[in-house]
Scaffold this active site. Structure first.
Site, PDB file in Angstrom:
ATOM      1  N   TYR A 152       4.264 -19.746   2.161  1.00  0.00           N
ATOM      2  CA  TYR A 152       3.565 -20.927   1.625  1.00  0.00           C
ATOM      3  C   TYR A 152       4.285 -22.206   2.053  1.00  0.00           C
ATOM      4  O   TYR A 152       3.645 -23.189   2.444  1.00  0.00           O
ATOM      5  CB  TYR A 152       3.496 -20.824   0.103  1.00  0.00           C
ATOM      6  CG  TYR A 152       2.681 -21.910  -0.569  1.00  0.00           C
ATOM      7  CD1 TYR A 152       1.286 -21.816  -0.640  1.00  0.00           C
ATOM      8  CD2 TYR A 152       3.297 -23.022  -1.146  1.00  0.00           C
ATOM      9  CE1 TYR A 152       0.540 -22.805  -1.273  1.00  0.00           C
ATOM     10  CE2 TYR A 152       2.551 -24.012  -1.780  1.00  0.00           C
ATOM     11  CZ  TYR A 152       1.176 -23.899  -1.848  1.00  0.00           C
ATOM     12  OH  TYR A 152       0.437 -24.875  -2.471  1.00  0.00           O
ATOM     13  N   LYS A 156       2.541 -25.213   4.244  1.00  0.00           N
ATOM     14  CA  LYS A 156       2.354 -26.591   3.785  1.00  0.00           C
ATOM     15  C   LYS A 156       3.125 -27.586   4.667  1.00  0.00           C
ATOM     16  O   LYS A 156       2.708 -28.737   4.798  1.00  0.00           O
ATOM     17  CB  LYS A 156       2.725 -26.714   2.312  1.00  0.00           C
ATOM     18  CG  LYS A 156       1.747 -25.944   1.394  1.00  0.00           C
ATOM     19  CD  LYS A 156       0.289 -26.395   1.572  1.00  0.00           C
ATOM     20  CE  LYS A 156      -0.668 -25.738   0.597  1.00  0.00           C
ATOM     21  NZ  LYS A 156      -2.071 -26.200   0.739  1.00  0.00           N
TER      22      LYS A 156
HETATM   23  N1  LIG Z   1      -2.091 -25.825  -8.434  1.00  0.00           N
HETATM   24  C1  LIG Z   1      -0.925 -26.306  -7.966  1.00  0.00           C
HETATM   25  O1  LIG Z   1       0.075 -26.389  -8.692  1.00  0.00           O
HETATM   26  C2  LIG Z   1      -0.839 -26.783  -6.532  1.00  0.00           C
HETATM   27  C3  LIG Z   1       0.332 -27.446  -6.131  1.00  0.00           C
HETATM   28  C4  LIG Z   1       0.445 -27.890  -4.817  1.00  0.00           C
HETATM   29  C5  LIG Z   1      -0.609 -27.682  -3.939  1.00  0.00           C
HETATM   30  N2  LIG Z   1      -1.722 -27.026  -4.342  1.00  0.00           N
HETATM   31  C6  LIG Z   1      -2.791 -26.829  -3.358  1.00  0.00           C
HETATM   32  O2  LIG Z   1      -4.006 -27.305  -3.871  1.00  0.00           O
HETATM   33  C7  LIG Z   1      -5.086 -26.642  -3.220  1.00  0.00           C
HETATM   34  C8  LIG Z   1      -6.107 -26.213  -4.251  1.00  0.00           C
HETATM   35  O3  LIG Z   1      -5.530 -25.256  -5.106  1.00  0.00           O
HETATM   36  P1  LIG Z   1      -5.822 -25.142  -6.669  1.00  0.00           P
HETATM   37  O4  LIG Z   1      -4.514 -25.190  -7.333  1.00  0.00           O
HETATM   38  O5  LIG Z   1      -6.899 -26.057  -7.057  1.00  0.00           O
HETATM   39  O6  LIG Z   1      -6.265 -23.603  -6.724  1.00  0.00           O
HETATM   40  P2  LIG Z   1      -7.530 -22.816  -7.296  1.00  0.00           P
HETATM   41  O7  LIG Z   1      -7.244 -21.391  -7.042  1.00  0.00           O
HETATM   42  O8  LIG Z   1      -7.838 -23.249  -8.703  1.00  0.00           O
HETATM   43  O9  LIG Z   1      -8.712 -23.304  -6.357  1.00  0.00           O
HETATM   44  C9  LIG Z   1      -8.771 -22.963  -4.994  1.00  0.00           C
HETATM   45  C10 LIG Z   1     -10.183 -22.558  -4.621  1.00  0.00           C
HETATM   46  O10 LIG Z   1     -10.168 -22.218  -3.243  1.00  0.00           O
HETATM   47  C11 LIG Z   1     -10.954 -21.057  -3.058  1.00  0.00           C
HETATM   48  N3  LIG Z   1     -10.479 -20.321  -1.884  1.00  0.00           N
HETATM   49  C12 LIG Z   1      -9.312 -19.641  -1.756  1.00  0.00           C
HETATM   50  N4  LIG Z   1      -9.255 -19.038  -0.564  1.00  0.00           N
HETATM   51  C13 LIG Z   1     -10.413 -19.323   0.066  1.00  0.00           C
HETATM   52  C14 LIG Z   1     -10.965 -18.963   1.325  1.00  0.00           C
HETATM   53  N5  LIG Z   1     -10.299 -18.149   2.168  1.00  0.00           N
HETATM   54  N6  LIG Z   1     -12.186 -19.428   1.672  1.00  0.00           N
HETATM   55  C15 LIG Z   1     -12.882 -20.226   0.813  1.00  0.00           C
HETATM   56  N7  LIG Z   1     -12.418 -20.586  -0.389  1.00  0.00           N
HETATM   57  C16 LIG Z   1     -11.200 -20.147  -0.756  1.00  0.00           C
HETATM   58  C17 LIG Z   1     -10.753 -20.254  -4.335  1.00  0.00           C
HETATM   59  O11 LIG Z   1     -11.817 -19.323  -4.559  1.00  0.00           O
HETATM   60  C18 LIG Z   1     -10.675 -21.340  -5.397  1.00  0.00           C
HETATM   61  O12 LIG Z   1     -11.945 -21.573  -5.994  1.00  0.00           O
HETATM   62  C19 LIG Z   1      -4.445 -25.511  -2.408  1.00  0.00           C
HETATM   63  O13 LIG Z   1      -4.375 -25.884  -1.049  1.00  0.00           O
HETATM   64  C20 LIG Z   1      -3.062 -25.390  -3.010  1.00  0.00           C
HETATM   65  O14 LIG Z   1      -2.141 -24.875  -2.076  1.00  0.00           O
HETATM   66  C21 LIG Z   1      -1.862 -26.583  -5.624  1.00  0.00           C
END
Ligand SMILES: NC(=O)c1ccc[n+]([C@@H]2O[C@H](COP(=O)([O-])OP(=O)(O)OC[C@H]3O[C@@H](n4cnc5c(N)ncnc54)[C@H](O)[C@@H]3O)[C@@H](O)[C@H]2O)c1
Length: 248
Positions: A152, A156
């Site tokens: 990861y 990123k």
């Molecule tokens: N939640 C955190 O703490 C956090 C922190 C830093 C970065 N992020 C980043 O934020 C972004 C969103 O994550 P989130 O936390 O909202 O997660 P989440 O799991 O709530 O939402 C992500 C969505 O992406 C969809 N998804 C996953 N893989 C997929 C694929 N191969 N094709 C199509 N859709 C797909 C999932 O079904 C889900 O609905 C990500 O890139 C994550 O790395 C999240």
């Protein structure tokens, strides 16, 4: 009537079924934009349909599959004015010596390769119009080595490099490319610990250093701002939206 930031704009939002993606899709719609919502979960997209209605388009599919990229471009019709690459997955907190090939391959293909393919696919339309805004979701794990497992963290850091390179090549043609780097956000993302060593090594750091957990709407606000003309001179930025974590 209040000024809407994205009136008349078509914006592709990946990961729109949950968390940051869903909050962004809702905010884009509230700002007058037409949302092309993409997610691997058809059920989550159906729930979103109930929230943002018939003006939007919905594409259910795995973004790691090139066929999904084609379907998104077809759904965007005349082309997209904005692209928010938000879909992403975590690893199992594997340190380098414990990386499983399937984790590495999946994390890199969803977080990096899918983002590249979709961006590559929308760029010709943006170039033809001489305008476009792309926002990628990175992470504080893209700014340091102590916030996730190695796959990861690598993915990123790659998001940041992709953002800078894309901004470098296309800003002169009217296309802005930026990233937001969230800290912890309350979403449905799965982050299982598969490594005892990672637990020992990361546990104390995470307890000591991580700021308050953000709401997805706080990330959506920054993403929508970067998509809008309010950020007309911003390109190549990696914007920390992390409650001050980057300053520690
Ligand atoms: N939640 C955190 O703490 C956090 C922190 C830093 C970065 N992020 C980043 O934020 C972004 C969103 O994550 P989130 O936390 O909202 O997660 P989440 O799991 O709530 O939402 C992500 C969505 O992406 C969809 N998804 C996953 N893989 C997929 C694929 N191969 N094709 C199509 N859709 C797909 C999932 O079904 C889900 O609905 C990500 O890139 C994550 O790395 C999240």
């Amino acid at each position: 009537m209040a000024h809407e930031l994205l009136t008349g704009r078509t914006v592709i939002v990946t990961g729109a079924g949950s968390g940051i993606g869903r909050a962004t899709a809702e905010r884009v719609a509230a700002e007058g934009g037409r949302v092309i919502a993409v997610d691997i979960s058809g059920d989550r997209l159906s729930a979103l349909h109930g929230l943002i209605g018939d003006d939007a388009a919905f594409v259910a599919g795995d973004l790691a599959d090139p066929g999904t990229i084609d379907a998104v471009i077809a759904a965007a019709g005349d082309g997209a004015d904005g692209l928010a690459n938000i879909a992403g997955i975590m690893d199992g907190f594997e340190p380098t010596a414990e990386i499983r090939d399937e984790t590495w391959d999946r994390v890199l293909s969803v977080n990096v390769t899918a983002m590249m393919r979709l961006t590559r696919a929308v760029l010709p339309g943006m170039l033809a119009r001489g305008a476009g805004a792309i926002v990628n979701v990175g992470s504080e794990a893209g700014q340091r080595g102590s916030a996730a497992g190695t796959p990861y963290t690598v993915s990123k850091h790659a998001v940041n490099g992709f953002t800078l390179s894309t901004a470098f090549f296309y800003t002169p043609q009217g296309i802005r490319c930026n990233a937001v780097a969230p800290g912890p956000v309350a979403t449905n993302i799965e982050a299982p610990f598969h490594s005892e060593w990672a637990q020992q090594r990361l546990g104390p750091i995470m307890q000591a250093a991580i700021p308050a957990i953000a709401r997805p709407e706080q990330l959506a606000a920054a993403i929508v701002w970067l998509l809008s003309d309010e950020a007309s001179d911003v390109s190549g930025a990696i914007l920390s939206v992390d409650g001050g974590w980057a300053a520690i």
